[in-house]
Design a protein around this motif. Sequence first.
Motif, PDB file in Angstrom:
ATOM      1  N   UNK A   8       0.852  -1.199   0.000  1.00 47.96           N
ATOM      2  CA  UNK A   8       0.000   0.000   0.000  1.00 47.96           C
ATOM      3  C   UNK A   8       0.882   1.242   0.000  1.00 47.96           C
ATOM      4  N   UNK A   9       0.776   2.025  -1.059  1.00 45.78           N
ATOM      5  CA  UNK A   9       1.394   3.348  -1.060  1.00 45.78           C
ATOM      6  C   UNK A   9       0.462   4.329  -0.388  1.00 45.78           C
ATOM      7  N   UNK A  10       1.015   5.266   0.361  1.00 50.72           N
ATOM      8  CA  UNK A  10       0.202   6.280   1.044  1.00 50.72           C
ATOM      9  C   UNK A  10       0.586   7.658   0.518  1.00 50.72           C
ATOM     10  N   UNK A  11      -0.330   8.260  -0.221  1.00 52.68           N
ATOM     11  CA  UNK A  11      -0.160   9.634  -0.694  1.00 52.68           C
ATOM     12  C   UNK A  11      -0.775  10.534   0.380  1.00 52.68           C
ATOM     13  N   UNK A  12       0.061  11.058   1.237  1.00 55.22           N
ATOM     14  CA  UNK A  12      -0.372  11.677   2.488  1.00 55.22           C
ATOM     15  C   UNK A  12      -0.118  13.176   2.504  1.00 55.22           C
ATOM     16  N   UNK A  13      -0.967  13.911   3.219  1.00 63.61           N
ATOM     17  CA  UNK A  13      -0.751  15.334   3.457  1.00 63.61           C
ATOM     18  C   UNK A  13       0.469  15.488   4.370  1.00 63.61           C
ATOM     19  N   UNK A  14       1.481  16.198   3.891  1.00 65.80           N
ATOM     20  CA  UNK A  14       2.722  16.371   4.638  1.00 65.80           C
ATOM     21  C   UNK A  14       2.831  17.805   5.141  1.00 65.80           C
ATOM     22  N   UNK A  15       3.209  17.940   6.398  1.00 66.32           N
ATOM     23  CA  UNK A  15       3.493  19.260   6.963  1.00 66.32           C
ATOM     24  C   UNK A  15       4.992  19.451   7.060  1.00 66.32           C
ATOM     25  N   UNK A  16       5.451  20.644   6.709  1.00 69.46           N
ATOM     26  CA  UNK A  16       6.868  20.972   6.837  1.00 69.46           C
ATOM     27  C   UNK A  16       7.189  21.522   8.215  1.00 69.46           C
ATOM     28  N   UNK A  17       6.186  21.717   9.057  1.00 68.64           N
ATOM     29  CA  UNK A  17       6.386  22.447  10.305  1.00 68.64           C
ATOM     30  C   UNK A  17       6.093  21.626  11.551  1.00 68.64           C
ATOM     31  N   UNK A  18       5.770  20.342  11.380  1.00 68.69           N
ATOM     32  CA  UNK A  18       5.537  19.474  12.526  1.00 68.69           C
ATOM     33  C   UNK A  18       5.773  18.034  12.107  1.00 68.69           C
ATOM     34  N   UNK A  19       5.956  17.162  13.097  1.00 74.64           N
ATOM     35  CA  UNK A  19       6.160  15.746  12.806  1.00 74.64           C
ATOM     36  C   UNK A  19       4.902  15.138  12.193  1.00 74.64           C
ATOM     37  N   UNK A  20       5.110  14.270  11.204  1.00 73.99           N
ATOM     38  CA  UNK A  20       4.002  13.574  10.562  1.00 73.99           C
ATOM     39  C   UNK A  20       3.927  12.096  10.978  1.00 73.99           C
ATOM     40  N   UNK A  21       4.729  11.720  11.974  1.00 72.39           N
ATOM     41  CA  UNK A  21       4.845  10.307  12.341  1.00 72.39           C
ATOM     42  C   UNK A  21       3.530   9.772  12.901  1.00 72.39           C
ATOM     43  N   UNK A  22       2.842  10.546  13.724  1.00 72.39           N
ATOM     44  CA  UNK A  22       1.573  10.064  14.283  1.00 72.39           C
ATOM     45  C   UNK A  22       0.558   9.793  13.174  1.00 72.39           C
ATOM     46  N   UNK A  51      10.267  18.566   4.748  1.00 72.38           N
ATOM     47  CA  UNK A  51      11.445  18.908   3.946  1.00 72.38           C
ATOM     48  C   UNK A  51      12.334  20.018   4.511  1.00 72.38           C
ATOM     49  N   UNK A  52      12.437  20.136   5.830  1.00 71.21           N
ATOM     50  CA  UNK A  52      13.292  21.168   6.418  1.00 71.21           C
ATOM     51  C   UNK A  52      14.587  20.545   6.939  1.00 71.21           C
ATOM     52  N   UNK A  53      15.720  21.111   6.551  1.00 70.11           N
ATOM     53  CA  UNK A  53      17.015  20.582   6.966  1.00 70.11           C
ATOM     54  C   UNK A  53      17.200  20.627   8.476  1.00 70.11           C
ATOM     55  N   UNK A  54      16.489  21.538   9.146  1.00 69.71           N
ATOM     56  CA  UNK A  54      16.647  21.673  10.597  1.00 69.71           C
ATOM     57  C   UNK A  54      16.159  20.433  11.341  1.00 69.71           C
ATOM     58  N   UNK A  55      15.422  19.554  10.653  1.00 72.58           N
ATOM     59  CA  UNK A  55      14.925  18.335  11.302  1.00 72.58           C
ATOM     60  C   UNK A  55      15.929  17.183  11.225  1.00 72.58           C
ATOM     61  N   UNK A  82      11.601   8.989   3.614  1.00 70.04           N
ATOM     62  CA  UNK A  82      12.989   9.324   3.946  1.00 70.04           C
ATOM     63  C   UNK A  82      12.959  10.436   4.973  1.00 70.04           C
ATOM     64  N   UNK A  83      14.100  10.704   5.546  1.00 67.34           N
ATOM     65  CA  UNK A  83      14.279  11.878   6.398  1.00 67.34           C
ATOM     66  C   UNK A  83      15.714  12.364   6.226  1.00 67.34           C
ATOM     67  N   UNK A  84      15.979  13.560   6.692  1.00 64.65           N
ATOM     68  CA  UNK A  84      17.332  14.089   6.591  1.00 64.65           C
ATOM     69  C   UNK A  84      18.184  13.508   7.713  1.00 64.65           C
ATOM     70  N   UNK A  85      19.318  12.930   7.313  1.00 64.94           N
ATOM     71  CA  UNK A  85      20.255  12.300   8.234  1.00 64.94           C
ATOM     72  C   UNK A  85      21.495  13.190   8.372  1.00 64.94           C
ATOM     73  N   UNK A  86      21.857  13.508   9.611  1.00 70.14           N
ATOM     74  CA  UNK A  86      23.052  14.307   9.855  1.00 70.14           C
ATOM     75  C   UNK A  86      24.217  13.397  10.232  1.00 70.14           C
ATOM     76  N   UNK A  87      25.354  13.622   9.580  1.00 74.69           N
ATOM     77  CA  UNK A  87      26.545  12.812   9.799  1.00 74.69           C
ATOM     78  C   UNK A  87      27.723  13.741  10.047  1.00 74.69           C
ATOM     79  N   UNK A  88      28.546  13.414  11.040  1.00 72.02           N
ATOM     80  CA  UNK A  88      29.767  14.169  11.291  1.00 72.02           C
ATOM     81  C   UNK A  88      30.921  13.484  10.552  1.00 72.02           C
ATOM     82  N   UNK A  89      31.474  14.187   9.571  1.00 69.85           N
ATOM     83  CA  UNK A  89      32.536  13.650   8.738  1.00 69.85           C
ATOM     84  C   UNK A  89      33.865  14.328   9.101  1.00 69.85           C
TER      85      UNK A  89
END
Length: 289
Positions: A8-22, A51-55, A82-89
């Motif tokens: 099942x693909x989910x075409x979901x309403x996404x918010x850029x300003x709060x978590x969508x996990x719930x 889609x905010x890098x601050x997350x 996906x989500x933005x992953x921060x890595x210390x290189x």
Amino acid sequence: MLSNFGIAGVQMQISAFSSNVEQMGNYMRYIRMRYPWVKMVMFSELAPLGPKHSTAEALPSQTEAQLADLANETGLWLITGSLFERVEDEEKGSIVYNTLSVIDPNGEIVTRYRKLFPFRPYEKNVEGGTEFCIFDVPEVGRFGVSICYDMWFPETTRTLAAMGAEVILHPTMTDSIDRDVELAIARASAVQNQVYFIDINGVGDGGVGQSIVVDPSGYVLHQSGAGPEIIPIEVDFERVRRERRRGLRTLGQPLKSFRDRDCDFTVYEKGNPAFTYLDTLGTLAKPEN
């Protein structure tokens, strides 16, 4: 081995300003109740946190753990988007990848995939990954993963198919006017590689919708509109294997022809003097005028 497998693909309403996990969890619980034959749920690119890098989070993270708990609770395979992953290189300092997690029904992280082709120059300050991603569902078949702009480079899907992928899971976040082009690429990717190609977009801050599912013969199984939607489909792995043996609609056999080719693709040799034209195109930057 099982031949049919529900996704099942989910075409979901996404918010850029709060978590969508719930919200993702609620969709998963509903799918588990409404479509008990579905075994895997897939969300769009950057669905969990927007889609905010601050997350950006270092993985493993609290968000990934929440998603793993949802997979375990519902007993579903979970393709997180996906989500933005921060890595210390050590050399580059703090860098960000666009990273997808594949989670099994027990809540275990099976693999992670870093997007190979960030949407440059618009997806700024995101590093490209270097590794292709496939995984097996035991007694079912092999899946390949790519993200959004990856599919504009046919080598990505070709590589996954050559690694044995029979279904390509392709979350995207397209909010621009070129979605019609991507629909054509999705269909072409399916037939060129004799795969199911499942392309799931978001809505709201997550895209313009119009998700698409294409079978290995190039037939569109479903194309969504612009609103939220659940897309439950059943893929037939034996169908993929039969068409790869006998040919697309019992005609062309592109994977075998690619395998048995007479030519070499020297365009992939960096610095090859035959392709200096590419160096004349200028820098990869947003147009200024």
